[in-house]
Design an enzyme around this catalytic site. Structure first.
Site, PDB file in Angstrom:
ATOM      1  N   GLY A 130       0.779  -1.230   0.000  1.00  0.00           N
ATOM      2  CA  GLY A 130       0.000   0.000   0.000  1.00  0.00           C
ATOM      3  C   GLY A 130       0.810   1.280   0.000  1.00  0.00           C
ATOM      4  O   GLY A 130       0.348   2.301   0.513  1.00  0.00           O
ATOM      5  N   HIS A 172       0.426   1.122 -13.538  1.00  0.00           N
ATOM      6  CA  HIS A 172       1.116  -0.077 -14.013  1.00  0.00           C
ATOM      7  C   HIS A 172       2.602   0.272 -14.155  1.00  0.00           C
ATOM      8  O   HIS A 172       2.946   1.296 -14.737  1.00  0.00           O
ATOM      9  CB  HIS A 172       0.532  -0.509 -15.363  1.00  0.00           C
ATOM     10  CG  HIS A 172       1.169  -1.748 -15.890  1.00  0.00           C
ATOM     11  ND1 HIS A 172       0.933  -2.993 -15.332  1.00  0.00           N
ATOM     12  CD2 HIS A 172       2.055  -1.946 -16.881  1.00  0.00           C
ATOM     13  CE1 HIS A 172       1.651  -3.889 -15.971  1.00  0.00           C
ATOM     14  NE2 HIS A 172       2.342  -3.279 -16.920  1.00  0.00           N
TER      15      HIS A 172
END
Ligand code: GRF
Length: 221
Positions: free
Chosen positions: A21, A118
């Site tokens: 995270g 990404h």
């Protein structure tokens, strides 16, 4: 101030994670310091006990685990996940290291309000092991791309891309660590544009201030 997506109100985000995270943290920090005019309504993880859930708890954001292993099929998991997300009424759904392939039904339901980051210079290297693939190919640059999500894996229109030089002797881990630092800058920035109403997805294209972006999106510098 320009009239944002939600008028004077903060936009509502739901962030999906599967791990550490650190991108989630960049959203927490940006919403706390005001560079992102948004409230994180919930963090949802498909994995129990991940560090991202601790980050959410520290920031007083509801953290919910929905374990994909508790469902019989991908379709069933995605339907339940979609219902859970909708219960928070988000303006934007952020995939932040969410390591699940999403069904076309799920993606279609959130089309135009679903973003991902990404770790490659899309459209190059969709899928996994992006940094190793860039090193193996002898590329001089690697990086990360924020994009809107469409049913094609890592195939949605690019919004913002950070480029990082590949140094001689770089391992995939070295490169990943350098790129991650840029991810934390570009992802909240792209979300802020969306929240300001400057960035939208229209007819399969990312459109910024009324102009369709090219295949790499905006190059961050
Ligand atoms: C990042 O490298 C991101 O590009 C990829 O998964 C990783 C997530 O890292 N999609 P973190 O959980 O945000 O630290």
């Amino acid at each position: 101030m320009t009239q944002g997506l939600t008028g004077n109100k903060k936009a509502r985000l739901v962030v999906l994670i599967s791990g550490g995270g650190s991108n989630l943290q960049s959203f927490i920090d940006a919403s706390e310091n005001g560079s992102l005019n948004a409230e994180i309504a919930a963090v949802i993880s498909n994995k129990v006990g991940v560090a991202g859930l601790e980050r959410a708890a520290k920031a007083d954001i509801p953290g919910i685990v929905m374990d994909h292993r508790a469902f019989d099929s991908r379709q069933e998991f995605d339907e339940n996940l979609a219902e859970l997300i909708e219960s928070f009424n988000p303006d934007l759904v952020i995939l932040a290291g969410f390591m699940r392939i999403l069904t076309p039904d799920f993606v279609t339901r959130f089309l135009g309000r679903l973003m991902n980051i990404h770790p490659s210079l899309l459209p190059a290297y969709p899928g996994l092991h992006t940094h190793q693939r860039a090193i193996d190919a002898g590329d001089s640059e690697a990086g990360a791309t924020v994009h809107f999500v469409t049913p094609e894996l890592d195939g949605g229109p690019s919004v913002l891309q950070a480029r990082v030089a590949v140094e001689t002797g770089d391992s995939a881990a070295d490169l990943a660590a350098r790129v991650l630092g840029y991810e934390h800058q570009i992802y909240p920035q792209a979300a802020q544009w969306f929240c300001q109403g400057r960035l939208v997805m229209q007819e399969g294209l990312a459109v910024m201030d009324g102009e369709a972006l090219g295949e790499n999106g905006i190059i961050f510098n």
